[in-house]
Each structure stands twice: as structure tokens, then as C-alpha cells.
Enzyme design. Structure first.
Site, mmCIF file in Angstrom:
data_model
loop_
_atom_site.group_PDB
_atom_site.id
_atom_site.type_symbol
_atom_site.label_atom_id
_atom_site.label_comp_id
_atom_site.label_asym_id
_atom_site.label_seq_id
_atom_site.Cartn_x
_atom_site.Cartn_y
_atom_site.Cartn_z
ATOM 1 N N THR A 46 0.835 -1.197 0.000
ATOM 2 C CA THR A 46 0.000 0.000 0.000
ATOM 3 C C THR A 46 0.876 1.255 0.000
ATOM 4 O OG1 THR A 46 -1.480 -1.284 1.384
ATOM 5 C CG2 THR A 46 -1.948 1.064 1.192
ATOM 6 N N TRP A 47 1.925 1.201 0.767
ATOM 7 C CA TRP A 47 2.865 2.325 0.852
ATOM 8 C C TRP A 47 3.524 2.557 -0.514
ATOM 9 C CZ3 TRP A 47 7.632 2.221 4.661
ATOM 10 C CH2 TRP A 47 8.112 3.523 4.834
ATOM 11 N N HIS A 106 0.512 -9.476 -6.333
ATOM 12 C CA HIS A 106 1.204 -10.350 -5.386
ATOM 13 C C HIS A 106 1.681 -11.620 -6.105
ATOM 14 C CE1 HIS A 106 0.259 -7.823 -2.084
ATOM 15 N NE2 HIS A 106 -1.010 -8.145 -1.976
ATOM 16 N N ARG A 128 10.060 -7.208 2.885
ATOM 17 C CA ARG A 128 10.147 -6.862 4.297
ATOM 18 C C ARG A 128 10.626 -8.092 5.063
ATOM 19 N NH1 ARG A 128 4.705 -4.834 7.610
ATOM 20 N NH2 ARG A 128 5.822 -3.792 9.297
HETATM 21 P P1 A3P Z 1 1.926 -3.507 10.036
HETATM 22 O O1 A3P Z 1 0.793 -4.486 10.086
HETATM 23 O O2 A3P Z 1 3.213 -4.086 10.540
HETATM 24 O O3 A3P Z 1 1.604 -2.207 10.700
HETATM 25 P P2 A3P Z 1 0.558 -4.194 2.676
HETATM 26 O O4 A3P Z 1 0.249 -2.829 2.176
HETATM 27 O O5 A3P Z 1 1.545 -4.916 1.827
HETATM 28 O O6 A3P Z 1 -0.661 -4.965 2.989
HETATM 29 O O7 A3P Z 1 1.374 -3.991 4.055
HETATM 30 C C1 A3P Z 1 0.726 -3.496 5.189
HETATM 31 C C2 A3P Z 1 1.778 -3.084 6.195
HETATM 32 O O8 A3P Z 1 2.383 -1.842 5.787
HETATM 33 C C3 A3P Z 1 1.165 -2.823 7.565
HETATM 34 O O9 A3P Z 1 2.196 -3.155 8.496
HETATM 35 C C4 A3P Z 1 0.925 -1.326 7.505
HETATM 36 O O10 A3P Z 1 0.741 -0.719 8.758
HETATM 37 C C5 A3P Z 1 2.184 -0.863 6.798
HETATM 38 N N1 A3P Z 1 2.055 0.457 6.164
HETATM 39 C C6 A3P Z 1 1.082 0.920 5.371
HETATM 40 N N2 A3P Z 1 1.323 2.175 4.974
HETATM 41 C C7 A3P Z 1 2.509 2.522 5.528
HETATM 42 C C8 A3P Z 1 3.301 3.720 5.504
HETATM 43 N N3 A3P Z 1 2.923 4.791 4.833
HETATM 44 N N4 A3P Z 1 4.464 3.720 6.188
HETATM 45 C C9 A3P Z 1 4.867 2.635 6.884
HETATM 46 N N5 A3P Z 1 4.155 1.478 6.948
HETATM 47 C C10 A3P Z 1 2.992 1.428 6.276
#
Ligand code: A3P
Length: 289
Positions: A46-47, A106, A128
Site C-alpha cells: 500500500t505504501w 502479489h 520486508r
Molecule cells: P503492520 O501491520 O506491521 O503495521 P501491505 O500494504 O503490503 O498490505 O502492508 C501493510 C503493512 O504496511 C502494515 O504493516 C501497515 O501498517 C504498513 N504500512 C502501510 N502504509 C505505511 C506507511 N505509509 N508507512 C509505513 N508502513 C505502512
């Protein structure tokens, strides 16, 4: 954890994603301007999506039109796996997306068309540390489905690869082995050196961008708040948008896993990545020094 997965070419996916991936392989012809954001679930997808759309929107490159990205929130970059969008013959829908087409997936690299490697399209892979990846996945499943199994059982499933897009180690390895063509980013490094990484991603995409603004707009707090303000949206996979923002830190595994569990992950990494040059040290960062 959520049941209903099948093994296909060594990876576990829901049957409809396998069908979708076959359709993608048959019909998707990558263009040099395409951008593919690839990841194992919970590694920062998502980031990376938010960063990429922000980088493009704040790009000083004038020759391409990024207006169609303006309305995007991090969840709306067109996903490969969205079978509802692409159906059994995705060629028409894919052709209709305006350039640059930004996809995320994915799927492992081996599930994508061979031409992804040769067409000149840009592939960015975010990954990660497996311990934090697992902990993030564990929380997601608890949130979505309630605690049906213990963390120990869920951890064993993760180690065996019995999770969506699993096994984790093989997924990372495929993209690592293609790293001369794929931009390989780690969550940990992005967290420690966001500006440097945004600059690197922008350069890889062939544009100059407003680095500080992009980093600020895509901070965990900002994305989480935006997601909250937009209300109770639900991602096509059934996950509520706000579930994509939980804690957003490095090292949360320490609150959930034992040292023995960490050792198991280290042993697995040793075993599965041996000889590849890939090891868990890629998740160490020296940013604070
Ligand atoms: P955590 O559950 O450890 O907090 P994905 O987007 O691949 O599903 O990953 C989700 C993870 O990325 C979650 O981790 C979420 O909180 C974290 N995340 C989402 N946006 C983020 C951001 N802008 N900066 C840092 N972590 C982020």
C-alpha cells in the site's frame, strides 16, 4: 489461514487468482511505459502504491499525462489480481487503461509473462523482514476472520508457505534473482531513508519529483488519516481499507514472536536462500548511524 487455496507452480493462491494469472500470462503484453508494483502481502504494498502515484503526480516530466492518477487513493492502483476487473479475457480492459499503466500484484515473477523481463517495463518489488511480514499478516487475519488458530500454528503455516502467495522465501528469491531488471526495495530501508528511496524510485521511473512532498504525503499517519476520512471503504479482496494501516513500524515481531521462532526463520532463510547472495541482512539498515 483463510482456507480455499490451491498450489500452482509451487505457490499458494485462491483458485480464481490462478485462473486470473493464466489469463494475464496469455493476454497481457507489457509496454515499455508500464509500471508493475510487485510484493508479497503485508510487506508494504500500500505504501509503495501511494508513493508511486504521488511520485508520478508530482513529476516534472511533461510528456506524459498523469491526470488519471489524481483521484487514486493507495488502494485504487489497478491490481492484477482483480479478477472482477479483468475477467477471463483481460486484454480489452488492459488496453483501455491510459499510460502509464500502473499495476500491482502479489503474483510471483514466474507467473507473469516472460516479456515482463524484456519489454522495458518497470518492475518495483518491495519486501520486508519475514518476521514483521508474518506478524502483519497474523493481525490482518485476526481482524478479518477472528482468532481461529494460535499464533504458533499460524507461524508454522507461514514457514511451510501455506499463506496467500506463499511461500514467502521463494517469492522474494524470484524477484531477487531478477534484480538487474527489477528495482528491489525493502520496507526497512524505506522507513529509514524515505527520501533516498523516493529519489531512487523516481529515477527508476525516469522522472524528477518533489521528494519531500511525496514522503510527507505518504507517511503512515497521512495515509491512515486519509483512509479514515474516506470512511468505511472495502478493498476488492474484502479487507477494509483501514486494515492496511496498523502500526507501520520495524521490529514489531519482538512483541509477538519468541527468539526460537526468529531462529526458525533465520534457519529457513539460510536453507532457502543459500548460494543466492540473498540473506536476512538485506533488512538491516544503517540509516541511524
Ligand atoms: P503492520 O501491520 O506491521 O503495521 P501491505 O500494504 O503490503 O498490505 O502492508 C501493510 C503493512 O504496511 C502494515 O504493516 C501497515 O501498517 C504498513 N504500512 C502501510 N502504509 C505505511 C506507511 N505509509 N508507512 C509505513 N508502513 C505502512
Amino acid at each position: 489461514v483463510d482456507g480455499q487455496r490451491s498450489r500452482y507452480k509451487g505457490f499458494w493462491f485462491k483458485p480464481e487468482f490462478i485462473t486470473a494469472s493464466e489469463a494475464i500470462r496469455a493476454h497481457y503484453k507489457p509496454l515499455p511505459s508500464d509500471i508493475i508494483l510487485a510484493s508479497f502481502p503485508k510487506t508494504g504494498t500500500t505504501w509503495l502504491k501511494a508513493l508511486t502515484s504521488s511520485i508520478l503526480r508530482h513529476s516534472s516530466t511533461t510528456h506524459s499525462d498523469h491526470d488519471h492518477l489524481d483521484h487514486l487513493n493507495p488502494h485504487e492502483v489497478v491490481p492484477f489480481l482483480e479478477i472482477e476487473v479483468f475477467g477471463e479475457n483481460p486484454s480489452k480492459e488492459i488496453t483501455e487503461i491510459s499510460s502509464p499503466r500502473v499495476f500491482n500484484t502479489h503474483l510471483p515473477l514466474s507467473f507473469l509473462p516472460e516479456t515482463v523481463k524484456t519489454s522495458g517495463c518497470r518492475v518495483i518489488y518491495i519486501t520486508r523482514h519475514p518476521a514483521d511480514t508474518f506478524v502483519s499478516l497474523w493481525h490482518l487475519y485476526n481482524n478479518k476472520f477472528g482468532t481461529e488458530i494460535s499464533i504458533r500454528e499460524a507461524f508454522d503455516e507461514f514457514c511451510k508457505g501455506l499463506v496467500p502467495a506463499g511461500p514467502y522465501f521463494e517469492h522474494v528469491l524470484e524477484f531477487w534473482e531478477a534484480r538487474d531488471r527489477v528495482l528491489f526495495v525493502t520496507y526497512e530501508d524505506l522507513k529509514a531513508k524515505p527520501e533516498e528511496n523516493v529519489r531512487k524510485i523516481a529515477e527508476f521511473l525516469g522522472c524528477k519529483t518533489m521528494v519531500e512532498k511525496v514522503v510527507k504525503d505518504c507517511s503512515f499517519e497521512n495515509l491512515r488519516n486519509t483512509s479514515k476520512e474516506r470512511g468505511e471503504g472495502v478493498h476488492w479482496s474484502g479487507t477494509k481499507y483501514d486494515m492496511f494501516f496498523r502500526k507501520g513500524v520495524v521490529g514489531d515481531w519482538k512483541n509477538h514472536l519468541t527468539q526460537e521462532m526468529m531462529k526458525e526463520l533465520e534457519d529457513l532463510a539460510d536453507l532457502k536462500w543459500r548460494g543466492s547472495g540473498l540473506d536476512l541482512n538485506i533488512f538491516n539498515t544503517t540509516a541511524s548511524q
